[in-house]
Design a protein around this motif. Sequence first.
Motif, PDB file in Angstrom:
ATOM      1  N   UNK A 142      42.762  61.492  14.374  1.00 11.60           N
ATOM      2  CA  UNK A 142      41.317  61.729  14.314  1.00 11.60           C
ATOM      3  C   UNK A 142      40.750  62.261  15.624  1.00 11.60           C
ATOM      4  N   UNK A 143      41.592  62.426  16.630  1.00 11.06           N
ATOM      5  CA  UNK A 143      41.111  62.818  17.966  1.00 11.06           C
ATOM      6  C   UNK A 143      40.493  64.212  17.977  1.00 11.06           C
ATOM      7  N   UNK A 144      41.144  65.145  17.316  1.00 11.47           N
ATOM      8  CA  UNK A 144      40.719  66.538  17.377  1.00 11.47           C
ATOM      9  C   UNK A 144      39.685  66.897  16.313  1.00 11.47           C
ATOM     10  N   UNK A 145      39.414  65.976  15.406  1.00  8.75           N
ATOM     11  CA  UNK A 145      38.477  66.251  14.331  1.00  8.75           C
ATOM     12  C   UNK A 145      39.201  66.557  13.029  1.00  8.75           C
ATOM     13  N   UNK A 146      38.462  66.551  11.957  1.00  7.95           N
ATOM     14  CA  UNK A 146      39.031  66.717  10.622  1.00  7.95           C
ATOM     15  C   UNK A 146      39.780  68.043  10.486  1.00  7.95           C
ATOM     16  N   UNK A 147      40.978  67.960   9.924  1.00  7.54           N
ATOM     17  CA  UNK A 147      41.760  69.156   9.663  1.00  7.54           C
ATOM     18  C   UNK A 147      42.486  69.720  10.861  1.00  7.54           C
ATOM     19  N   UNK A 148      42.533  68.961  11.977  1.00  6.64           N
ATOM     20  CA  UNK A 148      43.172  69.498  13.190  1.00  6.64           C
ATOM     21  C   UNK A 148      44.297  68.604  13.696  1.00  6.64           C
ATOM     22  N   UNK A 149      44.856  67.789  12.820  1.00  8.26           N
ATOM     23  CA  UNK A 149      45.985  66.946  13.207  1.00  8.26           C
ATOM     24  C   UNK A 149      47.303  67.679  12.926  1.00  8.26           C
ATOM     25  N   UNK A 150      48.432  67.076  13.308  1.00 10.77           N
ATOM     26  CA  UNK A 150      49.733  67.673  12.989  1.00 10.77           C
ATOM     27  C   UNK A 150      49.842  67.893  11.484  1.00 10.77           C
ATOM     28  N   UNK A 151      50.338  69.014  11.000  1.00  9.15           N
ATOM     29  CA  UNK A 151      51.182  69.991  11.698  1.00  9.15           C
ATOM     30  C   UNK A 151      50.438  71.120  12.409  1.00  9.15           C
ATOM     31  N   UNK A 152      49.119  71.053  12.490  1.00  9.85           N
ATOM     32  CA  UNK A 152      48.394  72.048  13.291  1.00  9.85           C
ATOM     33  C   UNK A 152      48.845  71.941  14.758  1.00  9.85           C
ATOM     34  N   UNK A 153      48.717  73.011  15.489  1.00 10.65           N
ATOM     35  CA  UNK A 153      49.119  73.019  16.887  1.00 10.65           C
ATOM     36  C   UNK A 153      48.067  72.389  17.804  1.00 10.65           C
ATOM     37  N   UNK A 154      46.866  72.181  17.285  1.00  5.30           N
ATOM     38  CA  UNK A 154      45.745  71.731  18.111  1.00  5.30           C
ATOM     39  C   UNK A 154      46.053  70.491  18.957  1.00  5.30           C
ATOM     40  N   UNK A 155      46.607  69.413  18.367  1.00 11.66           N
ATOM     41  CA  UNK A 155      46.859  68.234  19.198  1.00 11.66           C
ATOM     42  C   UNK A 155      47.954  68.439  20.226  1.00 11.66           C
ATOM     43  N   UNK A 156      48.913  69.324  19.939  1.00 10.77           N
ATOM     44  CA  UNK A 156      49.954  69.628  20.924  1.00 10.77           C
ATOM     45  C   UNK A 156      49.348  70.395  22.098  1.00 10.77           C
ATOM     46  N   UNK A 157      48.496  71.363  21.781  1.00  8.62           N
ATOM     47  CA  UNK A 157      47.813  72.105  22.844  1.00  8.62           C
ATOM     48  C   UNK A 157      46.971  71.165  23.708  1.00  8.62           C
TER      49      UNK A 157
END
Length: 228
Positions: A142-157
């Motif tokens: 939930x850190x990055x907001x809805x729809x931005x968790x793994x497997x999206x790259x957002x949390x890795x970035x």
Amino acid sequence: MTEISFDIIGFDLDGTLLDTSMELAASLNHALDSAGRPQVDEQSIRSLVGMGARHMLEMALEQSGGSDKDLVKSLMPVLIDHYEANLGQNAPAFAGLVEAMDALQDQGIKLAVVTNKFESLAVKLLTTVGMIDRFVTVIGGDTMGKGRSKPKRDPIDEMIRRCGGMVDQTPAAFIGDSIFDIKAAQNAGIANVAVSFGFLYQPVEELGADAIIDHYDELVPTLVKLGS
């Protein structure tokens, strides 16, 4: 020891750092029991976890008579409250993990956690088991907001940024046990390692990871090879 060329190493949490299957099974069974549903055993829970508590509950309900949105909505607080009240009481680290982290930190490598578990629960769990101080940052589903968790790259970035690195420039690697973990790392363009002892939905060879380890004793030499 041969030097590792990565500046940042990220880890998934459940099934990668800690074997949380027993805690998750207890909380899931508590919720299922409150709804008059049959319980799941510890072995079965390993095939249900890894994609978040809601998915775990939905799958367990489907397997025990059917699921619907209202039932899931009513049982989620029951599951989460029980889980939070018992967090870290039965979640051992996988064999060799502590020694592997010591070796990485001895080389000045920054460690982080990126999980799809709620951030608050991840922080509480790592605090309870005495590991929180090892990590520069803990990023939850939930850190990055809805729809931005793994497997999206957002949390890795974000992991790279919080560790003082530059996205697409700082050498980093990610360790995980699910397709979400490996895809997130691949989407972010960083090296990745799959653990064969985690909560696998499929044969570990099918995850498409850069490397596979069967024990944390293999992590450091594997990272040396990947970085060479």
